[in-house]
Design an enzyme around this catalytic site. Structure first.
Site, PDB file in Angstrom:
ATOM      1  N   CYS A  71     -28.540 -85.067  69.411  1.00  0.00           N
ATOM      2  CA  CYS A  71     -27.294 -84.303  69.349  1.00  0.00           C
ATOM      3  C   CYS A  71     -26.265 -84.937  68.417  1.00  0.00           C
ATOM      4  O   CYS A  71     -25.487 -84.235  67.784  1.00  0.00           O
ATOM      5  CB  CYS A  71     -26.684 -84.183  70.743  1.00  0.00           C
ATOM      6  N   ASN A  72     -26.271 -86.265  68.358  1.00  0.00           N
ATOM      7  CA  ASN A  72     -25.201 -86.948  67.634  1.00  0.00           C
ATOM      8  C   ASN A  72     -25.656 -87.825  66.480  1.00  0.00           C
ATOM      9  O   ASN A  72     -24.842 -88.520  65.898  1.00  0.00           O
ATOM     10  CB  ASN A  72     -24.376 -87.798  68.611  1.00  0.00           C
ATOM     11  N   ARG A  73     -26.945 -87.772  66.150  1.00  0.00           N
ATOM     12  CA  ARG A  73     -27.382 -88.612  65.040  1.00  0.00           C
ATOM     13  C   ARG A  73     -28.657 -88.085  64.396  1.00  0.00           C
ATOM     14  O   ARG A  73     -29.492 -87.461  65.043  1.00  0.00           O
ATOM     15  CB  ARG A  73     -27.586 -90.054  65.482  1.00  0.00           C
TER      16      ARG A  73
ATOM     17  N   GLU B 194     -29.612 -91.815  77.797  1.00  0.00           N
ATOM     18  CA  GLU B 194     -30.469 -90.758  77.249  1.00  0.00           C
ATOM     19  C   GLU B 194     -31.065 -91.150  75.907  1.00  0.00           C
ATOM     20  O   GLU B 194     -32.197 -90.787  75.581  1.00  0.00           O
ATOM     21  CB  GLU B 194     -29.690 -89.447  77.099  1.00  0.00           C
TER      22      GLU B 194
ATOM     23  N   SER C  25     -33.205 -75.309  77.530  1.00  0.00           N
ATOM     24  CA  SER C  25     -33.809 -76.154  78.566  1.00  0.00           C
ATOM     25  C   SER C  25     -33.805 -77.625  78.169  1.00  0.00           C
ATOM     26  O   SER C  25     -34.655 -78.397  78.576  1.00  0.00           O
ATOM     27  CB  SER C  25     -35.248 -75.692  78.844  1.00  0.00           C
TER      28      SER C  25
ATOM     29  N   VAL D  71     -29.952 -82.775  78.167  1.00  0.00           N
ATOM     30  CA  VAL D  71     -28.520 -82.938  78.444  1.00  0.00           C
ATOM     31  C   VAL D  71     -27.980 -81.740  79.216  1.00  0.00           C
ATOM     32  O   VAL D  71     -27.210 -81.885  80.169  1.00  0.00           O
ATOM     33  CB  VAL D  71     -27.735 -83.140  77.131  1.00  0.00           C
TER      34      VAL D  71
END
Length: 350
Positions: A55-57, A121, A195, A198
């Site tokens: 999600c962030n990298r 995570e 699905s 997170v």
């Protein structure tokens, strides 16, 4: 040997370098990720590679032949894959080599480089990326050892320090916000789109605080049905969820869709059918599932990953000393791994 070690690299972009609107342009879908990995391996200058996409990298780890000008090659391949300019990528990315790659990988695995510092995570995501690359025969002796050792180091940092103490999850932040908006949550209806892990954990957090009515909709109905069963909820066909949107109080976007699922007009139509009732939207997707313009609508509350992470990190100062202790531990692990790579001549002959 020293020249060979310099051929270890990582090209990356994360929340540290890029705002949300840039990260979603760089995010790779499953097939694009696999294709980029194949393209890199087909280049005679690159011996091993592994792509981490969360999600962030987005990070591309690799091992090249000594003396090759690999940075230009890798940057250009990524730009071609995503249709972005070199100027955009160069402005919002980093390039590390040799020992810096080891230190970075270890800090990422331990959650020290995460948007929510100390979250767990990322370790699972790193392990999944490694397993997929290894299965595709994209990794070799060097990256295999690097990632396996990074997982061990992450465990050491977590057990020897308090970096996870007081750490707040995305799910808990979402629950607190929902409680402020709706009060008691036992009457709230939740729709989970996608699905992903997170999104699932966020739904579980809401369930733990009294939400009894959770529905799941995913492009793959089997996945929606499985997750809905685990949440003791219902599965909704992906083609039908927009028509049923007005029934829900809380919507969690967590799909891997390439574009927006909920436009401002779709949300406007839904809230017309639920006048004077608040509508809480949680966008955990990358790229985003929900048009940010919906924030302009009255009685609509939209929070994305950056918003939730900022709230979760409000207690970061209290954990700073533990974070520094963890970073020192990881530096020791990185240096030991560096010496092992040299001593065992893992890169000899490259």
């Amino acid at each position: 040997m020293g020249d060979s070690l310099k051929s270890l690299f990582v090209l990356g972009s994360s929340h540290n370098e890029a705002p949300l609107e840039v990260r979603e342009r760089l995010a790779l879908s499953g097939e694009k990720l696999a294709q980029l990995q194949r393209t890199l391996l087909e280049d005679s200058a690159i011996r091993e590679c592994l792509v981490v996409n969360t999600c962030n990298r987005l990070e591309i780890y690799g091992l090249a032949n000594p003396g090759e000008k690999t940075e230009e090659t890798v940057r250009n391949y990524l730009c071609q894959a995503q249709g972005v300019s070199r100027e955009l990528l160069d402005e919002h990315s980093f390039w590390h080599t040799n020992l810096d790659v080891l230190q970075h990988a270890l800090e990422v695995s331990a959650g020290l480089d995460s948007q929510m510092v100390g979250e767990t995570e990322i370790l699972g995501q790193m392990k999944e990326a490694y397993a997929q690359a290894k299965a595709a025969k994209a990794t070799g002796t060097v990256l295999n050892r690097l990632f396996e050792k990074s997982f061990q180091a992450a465990k050491s940092a977590r057990t020897q320090t308090g970096i996870t103490r007081g750490q707040v999850s995305i799910g808990n932040v979402a629950v607190d916000l929902a409680s402020r908006i709706f009060g008691n949550l036992d009457k709230s209806r939740v729709l989970l789109l996608g699905s992903g892990e997170v999104g699932e954990k966020t739904a579980q957090a809401l369930k733990s605080r009294g939400v009894a009515d959770i529905s799941v909709s995913s492009r793959t109905y089997e996945n929606a049905h499985r997750l809905a069963h685990e949440l003791k909820g219902a599965a909704i066909d992906f083609d039908d969820f927009i028509e049923q949107l007005y029934h829900f109080d809380i919507v969690i976007g967590s799909t891997a869709a390439p574009g927006t699922l909920l436009s401002k007009e779709v949300v406007r139509t839904a809230i017309r059918s639920r006048p004077d009732q608040p509508f809480f939207l949680i966008d955990l997707a990358m790229p985003r599932d929900i048009d940010p313009k919906v924030e302009d609508l009255e009685n609509v509350y939209l929070y994305n990953l950056d918003d939730l992470s900022k709230i979760a990190n409000e207690n970061l100062a209290a954990r700073q000393s533990e974070i520094e202790r963890a970073r020192d531990i990881l530096k020791g692990h990185a240096w030991n791994l560096w010496l092992q790579l040299r001593r065992r001549e893992l890169m000899r002959g490259i």
